[in-house]
Scaffold this motif. Structure first.
Motif, PDB file in Angstrom:
ATOM      1  N   VAL A  39       0.867  -1.303  -0.054  1.00 44.44           N
ATOM      2  CA  VAL A  39       0.045   0.120   0.184  1.00 44.44           C
ATOM      3  C   VAL A  39       0.750   1.351  -0.001  1.00 44.44           C
ATOM      4  O   VAL A  39       1.761   1.454   0.914  1.00 44.44           O
ATOM      5  CB  VAL A  39      -0.977  -0.038   1.262  1.00 44.44           C
ATOM      6  CG1 VAL A  39      -1.692   1.213   1.212  1.00 44.44           C
ATOM      7  CG2 VAL A  39      -1.731  -1.158   1.291  1.00 44.44           C
ATOM      8  N   GLU A  40       0.810   2.041  -1.174  1.00 41.39           N
ATOM      9  CA  GLU A  40       1.423   3.164  -1.197  1.00 41.39           C
ATOM     10  C   GLU A  40       0.866   4.297  -0.628  1.00 41.39           C
ATOM     11  O   GLU A  40      -0.351   4.426  -0.541  1.00 41.39           O
ATOM     12  CB  GLU A  40       1.672   3.707  -2.781  1.00 41.39           C
ATOM     13  CG  GLU A  40       2.494   2.479  -3.378  1.00 41.39           C
ATOM     14  CD  GLU A  40       1.643   1.598  -4.233  1.00 41.39           C
ATOM     15  OE1 GLU A  40       2.044   1.054  -5.159  1.00 41.39           O
ATOM     16  OE2 GLU A  40       0.558   1.546  -3.895  1.00 41.39           O
ATOM     17  N   SER A  41       1.589   5.412  -0.024  1.00 43.83           N
ATOM     18  CA  SER A  41       0.892   6.493   0.448  1.00 43.83           C
ATOM     19  C   SER A  41       1.784   7.739   0.034  1.00 43.83           C
ATOM     20  O   SER A  41       3.152   7.293  -0.178  1.00 43.83           O
ATOM     21  CB  SER A  41       0.687   6.368   1.615  1.00 43.83           C
ATOM     22  OG  SER A  41       1.684   6.313   2.642  1.00 43.83           O
ATOM     23  N   GLY A  42       1.476   8.987   0.053  1.00 42.81           N
ATOM     24  CA  GLY A  42       2.450  10.067   0.322  1.00 42.81           C
ATOM     25  C   GLY A  42       2.208  10.863  -1.094  1.00 42.81           C
ATOM     26  O   GLY A  42       3.129  11.878  -1.278  1.00 42.81           O
ATOM     27  N   LEU A  80       7.278   9.646  -0.624  1.00 43.19           N
ATOM     28  CA  LEU A  80       6.474   8.355  -0.865  1.00 43.19           C
ATOM     29  C   LEU A  80       6.869   7.176   0.234  1.00 43.19           C
ATOM     30  O   LEU A  80       7.833   6.904   0.462  1.00 43.19           O
ATOM     31  CB  LEU A  80       6.297   7.844  -2.100  1.00 43.19           C
ATOM     32  CG  LEU A  80       6.260   8.851  -3.227  1.00 43.19           C
ATOM     33  CD1 LEU A  80       6.140   8.094  -4.762  1.00 43.19           C
ATOM     34  CD2 LEU A  80       4.972   9.628  -2.924  1.00 43.19           C
ATOM     35  N   CYS A 128       5.570   3.050   1.190  1.00 45.75           N
ATOM     36  CA  CYS A 128       5.082   1.744   0.800  1.00 45.75           C
ATOM     37  C   CYS A 128       5.084   0.756   2.026  1.00 45.75           C
ATOM     38  O   CYS A 128       5.910   0.343   2.291  1.00 45.75           O
ATOM     39  CB  CYS A 128       5.570   0.964  -0.400  1.00 45.75           C
ATOM     40  SG  CYS A 128       5.064  -0.368  -0.965  1.00 45.75           S
ATOM     41  N   THR A 171       0.088   5.433  -6.114  1.00 45.57           N
ATOM     42  CA  THR A 171      -0.420   6.723  -5.661  1.00 45.57           C
ATOM     43  C   THR A 171       0.344   7.926  -6.626  1.00 45.57           C
ATOM     44  O   THR A 171       1.435   7.856  -7.232  1.00 45.57           O
ATOM     45  CB  THR A 171       0.523   7.049  -4.179  1.00 45.57           C
ATOM     46  OG1 THR A 171       0.108   8.146  -3.617  1.00 45.57           O
ATOM     47  CG2 THR A 171       1.942   7.109  -4.547  1.00 45.57           C
TER      48      THR A 171
END
Length: 124
Positions: free
Chosen positions: A5-8, A20, A22, A118
């Motif tokens: 799950v990626e974010s940022g 970013l 993960c 993302t």
């Protein structure tokens, strides 16, 4: 099944920075090399960076060398991509990928597991 799950991601002005992340689950994280790839609208997916399972070796695409840095924390099951001096041409969806093994390959086919991505938008 490995879950990533990626974010940022987000919107940033040219010259700015983003980090970013993960997060991986359902995996013995230290056994996996991790990579970041990106895909801009209308273009093929492109290699950005990769890091070996132990974190001692990294690999970067030519277009990001000197501006991006990949790192990982095996205790936190997380890999990061620090992106500095961003340019409009860095605009893309960024994907985290994992492969069982130590080598930080730069080819998409080497990675069996992928996150959903993302988006990063760099305005001029």
């Amino acid at each position: 099944q490995v879950q990533l799950v990626e974010s940022g991601g987000g919107l940033v002005q040219a010259g700015g920075s983003l980090r970013l992340a993960c997060a991986a689950s359902r995996v013995t994280f230290r056994a996996y090399a991790l990579g970041w790839f990106r895909q801009a609208p209308g273009k093929d997916r492109e290699f950005v960076a990769a890091i070996s399972s132990g974190g001692g070796r990294t690999n970067y695409g030519d277009s990001v060398k000197g501006r991006f840095a990949i790192s990982r924390d095996n205790a936190k099951n997380t890999v990061w991509l620090q992106m500095n001096s961003l340019k409009p041409e860095d605009t893309a969806v960024y994907y985290c990928a994992a492969r069982l093994g130590s080598n930080a390959y730069d080819t998409e086919a080497a990675y069996a597991y992928w996150g959903q991505g993302t988006p990063v938008t760099v305005s001029s």
